[in-house]
Scaffold this motif. Structure first.
Motif, PDB file in Angstrom:
ATOM      1  N   SER A  44     -14.105   6.117  -5.279  1.00  0.00           N
ATOM      2  CA  SER A  44     -13.119   5.698  -4.004  1.00  0.00           C
ATOM      3  C   SER A  44     -13.381   6.598  -2.876  1.00  0.00           C
ATOM      4  O   SER A  44     -12.935   6.014  -1.660  1.00  0.00           O
ATOM      5  CB  SER A  44     -11.629   6.164  -4.523  1.00  0.00           C
ATOM      6  N   VAL A 100      -8.183  -9.776   3.360  1.00  0.00           N
ATOM      7  CA  VAL A 100      -8.395  -9.147   2.188  1.00  0.00           C
ATOM      8  C   VAL A 100      -8.387  -7.483   2.196  1.00  0.00           C
ATOM      9  O   VAL A 100      -8.600  -6.642   1.126  1.00  0.00           O
ATOM     10  CB  VAL A 100      -9.851  -9.386   1.829  1.00  0.00           C
ATOM     11  N   TYR A 101      -8.149  -7.077   3.434  1.00  0.00           N
ATOM     12  CA  TYR A 101      -8.040  -5.482   3.898  1.00  0.00           C
ATOM     13  C   TYR A 101      -7.007  -4.874   2.873  1.00  0.00           C
ATOM     14  O   TYR A 101      -7.107  -3.985   2.111  1.00  0.00           O
ATOM     15  CB  TYR A 101      -7.991  -5.301   5.172  1.00  0.00           C
ATOM     16  N   THR A 111     -18.101  -6.709   2.582  1.00  0.00           N
ATOM     17  CA  THR A 111     -18.005  -8.046   1.923  1.00  0.00           C
ATOM     18  C   THR A 111     -17.856  -9.077   2.969  1.00  0.00           C
ATOM     19  O   THR A 111     -18.436 -10.145   3.047  1.00  0.00           O
ATOM     20  CB  THR A 111     -16.785  -8.360   1.070  1.00  0.00           C
ATOM     21  N   LEU A 141      -5.905  -2.272  -4.249  1.00  0.00           N
ATOM     22  CA  LEU A 141      -6.489  -2.394  -5.364  1.00  0.00           C
ATOM     23  C   LEU A 141      -7.086  -0.922  -5.600  1.00  0.00           C
ATOM     24  O   LEU A 141      -7.150  -0.275  -6.837  1.00  0.00           O
ATOM     25  CB  LEU A 141      -7.646  -3.251  -5.574  1.00  0.00           C
ATOM     26  N   MET A 142      -7.631  -0.344  -4.838  1.00  0.00           N
ATOM     27  CA  MET A 142      -8.262   1.117  -4.670  1.00  0.00           C
ATOM     28  C   MET A 142      -7.521   2.166  -4.728  1.00  0.00           C
ATOM     29  O   MET A 142      -7.824   3.224  -5.554  1.00  0.00           O
ATOM     30  CB  MET A 142      -9.169   1.364  -3.640  1.00  0.00           C
ATOM     31  N   PHE A 189      -7.903  -4.944  -1.044  1.00  0.00           N
ATOM     32  CA  PHE A 189      -8.903  -3.808  -1.106  1.00  0.00           C
ATOM     33  C   PHE A 189      -8.019  -2.544  -1.302  1.00  0.00           C
ATOM     34  O   PHE A 189      -8.158  -1.709  -2.104  1.00  0.00           O
ATOM     35  CB  PHE A 189      -9.921  -3.976  -0.468  1.00  0.00           C
ATOM     36  N   ALA A 241     -15.409  -1.345   2.142  1.00  0.00           N
ATOM     37  CA  ALA A 241     -15.466  -2.654   1.391  1.00  0.00           C
ATOM     38  C   ALA A 241     -15.194  -3.912   2.023  1.00  0.00           C
ATOM     39  O   ALA A 241     -15.872  -4.812   1.710  1.00  0.00           O
ATOM     40  CB  ALA A 241     -14.529  -2.505   0.127  1.00  0.00           C
ATOM     41  N   THR A 242     -14.270  -3.813   2.825  1.00  0.00           N
ATOM     42  CA  THR A 242     -13.801  -4.914   3.669  1.00  0.00           C
ATOM     43  C   THR A 242     -14.805  -5.327   4.479  1.00  0.00           C
ATOM     44  O   THR A 242     -15.407  -6.392   4.607  1.00  0.00           O
ATOM     45  CB  THR A 242     -12.619  -4.765   4.498  1.00  0.00           C
ATOM     46  N   PRO A 279     -11.547   1.429   1.565  1.00  0.00           N
ATOM     47  CA  PRO A 279     -10.965  -0.004   1.871  1.00  0.00           C
ATOM     48  C   PRO A 279     -11.628  -0.735   3.096  1.00  0.00           C
ATOM     49  O   PRO A 279     -12.154  -1.779   3.212  1.00  0.00           O
ATOM     50  CB  PRO A 279      -9.475  -0.038   2.094  1.00  0.00           C
ATOM     51  N   ARG A 332     -11.020 -10.717   6.928  1.00  0.00           N
ATOM     52  CA  ARG A 332     -10.993  -9.240   6.795  1.00  0.00           C
ATOM     53  C   ARG A 332      -9.651  -8.511   6.878  1.00  0.00           C
ATOM     54  O   ARG A 332      -9.443  -7.796   5.959  1.00  0.00           O
ATOM     55  CB  ARG A 332     -11.735  -8.660   8.244  1.00  0.00           C
ATOM     56  N   CYS A 368       0.856  -1.370  -0.021  1.00  0.00           N
ATOM     57  CA  CYS A 368      -0.102  -0.070  -0.132  1.00  0.00           C
ATOM     58  C   CYS A 368       0.961   1.139   0.161  1.00  0.00           C
ATOM     59  O   CYS A 368       2.068   1.237   0.566  1.00  0.00           O
ATOM     60  CB  CYS A 368      -1.100  -0.103   1.251  1.00  0.00           C
TER      61      CYS A 368
END
Length: 870
Positions: free
Chosen positions: A461, A443-444, A473, A450-451, A447, A469-470, A466, A440, A316
Motif C-alpha cells: 500500500s 475508479v479513483y 490503469t 479498496l486499498m 481504488f 493505481a488509477t 490510489p 479516472r 473513504c
C-alpha cells in the motif's frame, strides 16, 4: 492417386528445368542483355470484368511500347503457382536519355577535383565505427550537370548499360507508367498504373532487387548492392557502425537516403541528451536519503501523526500521511534541482540538434546533387490524379502553356468539408480523453476504498497508492484507445487529402503530414497534458470540492506532487508505442513473408524467379516513409515537450532508435519490395513541425517545473517561510498542508465512519484554518507561490529563448566549405559547358556552316572570359 500427382508435378518441374538454361534469378530479359527495370503482374481471373481488364492491359502495354519501352511477358505456366503473369519492362537507351532530359537528371561530366577539407582529429578513435571505403563511397565524386540529348559527348558515358543507375532507371520507367493512357471510360481519358492497380487490372508494379539478400547473384553483371546493404547495414550486430548513406541513396534514391541520414543524426544527438538525463536521474537517486520532504512524510512522529482528509466522498476513511512514504521517496528521483537544469539543457539541445541538422542537410544536398532541386520538384511532380480530375484548363503565366486547374469555388467547398471533418475527429479524440478522465474519477474512489479496507494490499500500500493505481490503469486504457483511434485516423486523413486534390506530390505529402500530425499530436499528448496541467489544479477543498458534470469529484495529486504520475503516464505511452511499433514493423512483415522466403530457399532458382521472389514480399507503399517520420517525430515530442518530468526519456529513445535504424534497414532490405526511387532535398514539412515543437517544448517544460513539480513551493518556503536556519526545509510538509474542521463536512462528503472521533484533518493547499476570520480562503503564501511560479515561467522562457536564438544565429545553416564547393562547382560546370559550346562552334565554322558566324564565335568566347572573371 496422391503419388501420381506428385510424379506429374515432378515431371512438370523437370521439363521446366530442362527447358530453360538461364537462371531465372537473373535480373535480365531472356537474352541476358536487356536489364529488367520494372515488373507488372496480373492474374487472369475469369470474372465478369475479365474482358474489360484484358482490353485495358492490351491498350496500356501497346502505349508503353509506343513510348519506347520494351516488354517481355512470362506466361502463368512458368510461375510457381501457375496463376500469375509477369510483364517485364526494359527502358532502352533512347528512352532513358529522352526522359533524363525531361526529369532534369544530373549526370557526371568530370571527376571532382576539389580536395576534402573536413578533417576529424578523432578519426583514429572512430576507426572501429567505420565501414570499408568501397561501401561508404561506392562511386567517385563527380561534377554533374543536367542531362541533354544534344550534348551526349560532354558526359562521362563509358557504358550505356551502366551510365544510368538502376534507381534512376526505375524512376524514369515509373514516370512513364504513371502517365501512360489506357483508354477512355465514361467519356474521360484514363491513364496511370495507379488506377490500373486500384481497379485490379494489374496486381502489382515494382522494380526488382538486384539479388537475394543472403547471397550474391551468380550473374557477374549484377551489382549485388542489396547483399552489401544487408551484410554491412541491415544486421543488428552492425548497430555500432556508421550507415553507408551513399550506397543507400544509390540503391533506394535520395528520399529514403535522407530519412536514414536524419534518423542517424537524431540518434547521434540523442546520445548527449541521454548521458545528461542519466546523470540527472542518478543525482536524484543518490540524494534520495537527503530529501527532507520524504523524510518528514515517512517519519512516524510527523507523517504518522498527520491525519489526511478522505480521498473520496462517503466511502473513504481518513488516512495517515506516512502511508505515501515510498511514493514520495520515488518522486524525488524526478522532482529535484536537476530537473530544472535538465529542462533548460533540453531547450538548448533542441536548438543545437535542429541547427546542426540544417548544416548536415546542406552538405548532403551538395554531395547528392540536390542544390537546385526545389524548383524541379514544383515543376515535375504534377500528380496524375490532379491532371485526371481537373477537366478545366487555363494558361500558366510562367510557361504560357495550358494546364489543368481546380476552380476556386471547388477548392473552397473541398477545404470546408476537409476542415469540418478534421474538427470532428479532433473533437472525437478530446471526447475519448474526457472519457478516460471520467474513468479516472470513477475508479479513483473504488481504488481508495479498496486499498484502505483490504488487508492483503497492506504490504504494497505504501508504493501502490490510489493515485498511482488509477494513473497506471488509466494510462494503459488510454494507450489502447490511442492504438484504436490511430487505425481510424490514418484512413480518414488519406481520404480527406485525396478529396482536396493537391496539385503536386510535395503538396499532397505536406497536407497529409499536417493532418496526420495534428491527429497524432492530440491523440498521444492529450492525456499527458491533462496530468501535467489540469490534474490536481481544480480540486477545491474539503466541504467545497469541484465536481466534473456535478457527479465525479476531481482528482487530487499525491502529497509529494503530480510529477511522479506524469512520469508514469509518459513511460507507459512512450514505451508502449515503441514496443508496439517495433512489433508492427518487424514481426508482422516477417510472418507475412515467412512462406515466401521458405519457397525462395527451397526451390531451384530456375523455378522461383527473381520477379516472383520480389512479388511475394510486402509493399513499402508511397506512404511508407511518411509513417517512419511520423513515428520518430511523435517520439521527439515525448522527449522534448515533457522531458522535465522524465530525464530518462532520451535514454529510452536512444535505445529504441539504435534498434529502429537496424529494424528499418532490415525490413527494407529483406521484407519489402524495392521502392521506386524518388528525389528529396530535405525532410520537408517535418522540419517546420520540429521547429514548432522545439518552441512549444520550452513553454511546456517551464509550466511543468512551475505547476506540476513541487520545486517552486519548496524554494519559496526555503527563502521566505523557513524558521530553522540549521535545516531550512524542515517543517515544509506541515506548512504545505492546510487544516479542515471535520464538523464542517457537508453530508455529501462526510465519511460514514469516524471511529477515532477525529476533530480535524489535513489537505494539500494553502488556506486559512477554521478558526481564522478568513476561514478557508487562500493565504498570502499561496499568492507568493503563484507569483513565484509566474515569474519563474517568464524568466526561464526568456533565458532559454535568448540562448536558443543566439545559438541559431551563431551557427550558419550552410557550412562555409560547402558554400565554396557549390560556387566552385557551378563555375567549373559553367566553364565546361561554355568550352563545349565553343568547340562545337569551331567545328561548325571549319565545316563551313553558314549558320555559324564569326560574331557568334566572338560572343561565345567573350561569355567564357566574363564567366571566368566573375
Amino acid at each position: 492417386r496422391q503419388s501420381g500427382r506428385r510424379y506429374n508435378l515432378f515431371l512438370k518441374r523437370r521439363l521446366r528445368i530442362d527447358k530453360r538454361h538461364q537462371s531465372k534469378d537473373s535480373i535480365f530479359f531472356r537474352d541476358g542483355v536487356r536489364r529488367i527495370d520494372f515488373v507488372l503482374s496480373y492474374v487472369d481471373d475469369l470474372n465478369k470484368e475479365w474482358e474489360k481488364k484484358l482490353e485495358r492491359r492490351k491498350e496500356f502495354e501497346s502505349n508503353l511500347q509506343k513510348a519506347g519501352l520494351e516488354l517481355e511477358t512470362e506466361d502463368k505456366k512458368e510461375s510457381e503457382d501457375g496463376k500469375i503473369y509477369f510483364v517485364k519492362i526494359h527502358a532502352p537507351w533512347e528512352v532513358l536519355i529522352t526522359y533524363a532530359e525531361v526529369l532534369n537528371i544530373k549526370v557526371p561530366i568530370k571527376e571532382n577535383d576539389i580536395p576534402s577539407t573536413v578533417e576529424n582529429p578523432l578519426d583514429c578513435m572512430l576507426t572501429p565505427l567505420r565501414l570499408p571505403e568501397k561501401v561508404m563511397h561506392p562511386e567517385p565524386d563527380y561534377f554533374t550537370a543536367p542531362f541533354s540529348k544534344d550534348k551526349q559527348e560532354l558526359y562521362l558515358i563509358n557504358d550505356e548499360n551502366t551510365f544510368f543507375s538502376p534507381s534512376m532507371r526505375n524512376r524514369i520507367v515509373n514516370y512513364i507508367l504513371t502517365r501512360c493512357p489506357y483508354g477512355t471510360e465514361e467519356g474521360k481519358k484514363k491513364f496511370g498504373i495507379k488506377r490500373l492497380l486500384n481497379n485490379g487490372t494489374y496486381s502489382a508494379a515494382y522494380p526488382l532487387h538486384d539479388c537475394q539478400y543472403w547471397k550474391k547473384a551468380n550473374d557477374p553483371n549484377c551489382d549485388n548492392e542489396r547483399y552489401t546493404l544487408y551484410m554491412e547495414w541491415a544486421r543488428f550486430l552492425r548497430f555500432y557502425k556508421e550507415q553507408p548513406l551513399d550506397l543507400i541513396r544509390k540503391y533506394y534514391g535520395e528520399k529514403i537516403g535522407i530519412y536514414f541520414a536524419w534518423l542517424g543524426f537524431y540518434t547521434e544527438m540523442l546520445f548527449l541528451a541521454a548521458v545528461v538525463g542519466l546523470i540527472c536521474f542518478l543525482y536524484g537517486l543518490f540524494t534520495m536519503d537527503e530529501n527532507m520532504s520524504s523524510k518528514e512524510i515517512c517519519d512516524p512522529s510527523i507523517g504518522g501523526d498527520i491525519i489526511m482528509c478522505p480521498l473520496c466522498d462517503r466511502e473513504c476513511d481518513y488516512w495517515r500521511l506516512n502511508t505515501t512514504c515510498e511514493s514520495s521517496e520515488y518522486s524525488h528521483l524526478f522532482d529535484n534541482v536537476a530537473t530544472l537544469f535538465f529542462a533548460i539543457f533540453m531547450g538548448i539541445w533542441v536548438t543545437l540538434f535542429l541547427e546542426f541538422w540544417k548544416r548536415r542537410q546542406a552538405r548532403l544536398k551538395y554531395e547528392w546533387d540536390l542544390v537546385d532541386f526545389e524548383e524541379e520538384q514544383q515543376q515535375l511532380q504534377l500528380r496524375p490524379e490532379y491532371e485526371a480530375k481537373c477537366t478545366q484548363k487555363k494558361k500558366n503565366p510562367v510557361t504560357q502553356e495550358m494546364e489543368p486547374y481546380l476552380p476556386i469555388t471547388s477548392q473552397a467547398v473541398r477545404f470546408c468539408i476537409s476542415g469540418t471533418t478534421v474538427l470532428f475527429w479532433v473533437s472525437l479524440i478530446i471526447a475519448s480523453m474526457i472519457a478516460v478522465i471520467v474513468y479516472r474519477l470513477a475508479v479513483y474512489a473504488a481504488f481508495a476504498s479498496l486499498m484502505e479496507n483490504t488487508q492483503t494490499l497492506q504490504p504494497i500500500s505504501g508504493l501502490l497508492t490510489p493515485q498511482l493505481a488509477t494513473s497506471v490503469t488509466a494510462s494503459c486504457l488510454n494507450f489502447v484507445i490511442i492504438m484504436i483511434l490511430n487505425f481510424l485516423y490514418e484512413r480518414i486523413a488519406i481520404w480527406i487529402t485525396d478529396m482536396e486534390i493537391p496539385r503536386t506530390h510535395m503538396e499532397y505529402e505536406n497536407r497529409l503530414t499536417m493532418k496526420m500530425f495534428l491527429f497524432q499530436f492530440v491523440n498521444y499528448y492529450s492525456s499527458c497534458f491533462y496530468v501535467a496541467f489540469f490534474k490536481g489544479k481544480f480540486v477545491g477543498y474539503p466541504g467545497a470540492y469541484t465536481y466534473m458534470f456535478n457527479r465525479w469529484r476531481n482528482e487530487e495529486c499525491d502529497p509529494a506532487g503530480c510529477l511522479i504520475e506524469l512520469t508514469t503516464q509518459l513511460t507507459i505511452v512512450m514505451a508502449g508505442k515503441q514496443i508496439w511499433g517495433n512489433i508492427q514493423e518487424a514481426i508482422v512483415p516477417w510472418i507475412c513473408n515467412w512462406w515466401g522466403r521458405r519457397k525462395a530457399r527451397n526451390n531451384p532458382e530456375n523455378l522461383y524467379s527473381r520477379w516472383e521472389q520480389d512479388h511475394d514480399l510486402q509493399i513499402f507503399g508511397a506512404l511508407g516513409l511518411f509513417y517512419e517520420y511520423l513515428e520518430m517525430v511523435i517520439q521527439f515530442g515525448f522527449i522534448t515537450l515533457f522531458v522535465a518530468s522524465f530525464p530518462l526519456a532520451p535514454l529510452l529513445a536512444l535505445m529504441n532508435n539504435i534498434l529502429e535504424i537496424r529494424v528499418d534497414s532490415w525490413k527494407l532490405t529483406t521484407q519489402y519490395r524495392r521502392p521506386v526511387a524518388a528525389k528529396a532535398h530535405s525532410i520537408g514539412v517535418w522540419q517546420e513541425i520540429l521547429n514548432g515543437m522545439a518552441i512549444l517544448s520550452v513553454v511546456t517544460n517551464a509550466f511543468i517545473v512551475a505547476f506540476t513539480s513541487d520545486m517552486i513551493p519548496r524554494l519559496v518556503y526555503y527563502y521566505a517561510y523557513s524558521e530553522n536556519e540549521d535545516s531550512p526545509m524542515s517543517g515544509y510538509i506541515n506548512n504545505s498542508l492546510s487544516v479542515f474542521q471535520i464538523s464542517d463536512f457537508p453530508d455529501r462528503n462526510k465519511p460514514k465512519m469516524n471511529p477515532e472521533n477525529l476533530v480535524i484533518c489535513r489537505y494539500r493547499d494553502y488556506r486559512y484554518p477554521p478558526d481564522h476570520e478568513r476561514k478557508y480562503l487562500h493565504t498570502m503564501q499561496f499568492w507568493h507561490i503563484l507569483a513565484a511560479k509566474l515569474a519563474f515561467i517568464i524568466i526561464m522562457e526568456h533565458v532559454v529563448f535568448i540562448v536558443k536564438f543566439f545559438v541559431a544565429w551563431m551557427i550558419p545553416d550552410v557550412p562555409s566549405d560547402v558554400k565554396a564547393k557549390i560556387k566552385r562547382e557551378k563555375y567549373l560546370t559553367q566553364k565546361i559547358l561554355h568550352e563545349y559550346e565553343l568547340e562545337k562552334l569551331k567545328e561548325r565554322l571549319c565545316q563551313g556552316d553558314k549558320g555559324a558566324t564569326e560574331k557568334e564565335f566572338i560572343a561565345t568566347e567573350g561569355r567564357m572570359e566574363l564567366s571566368s572573371a566573375m
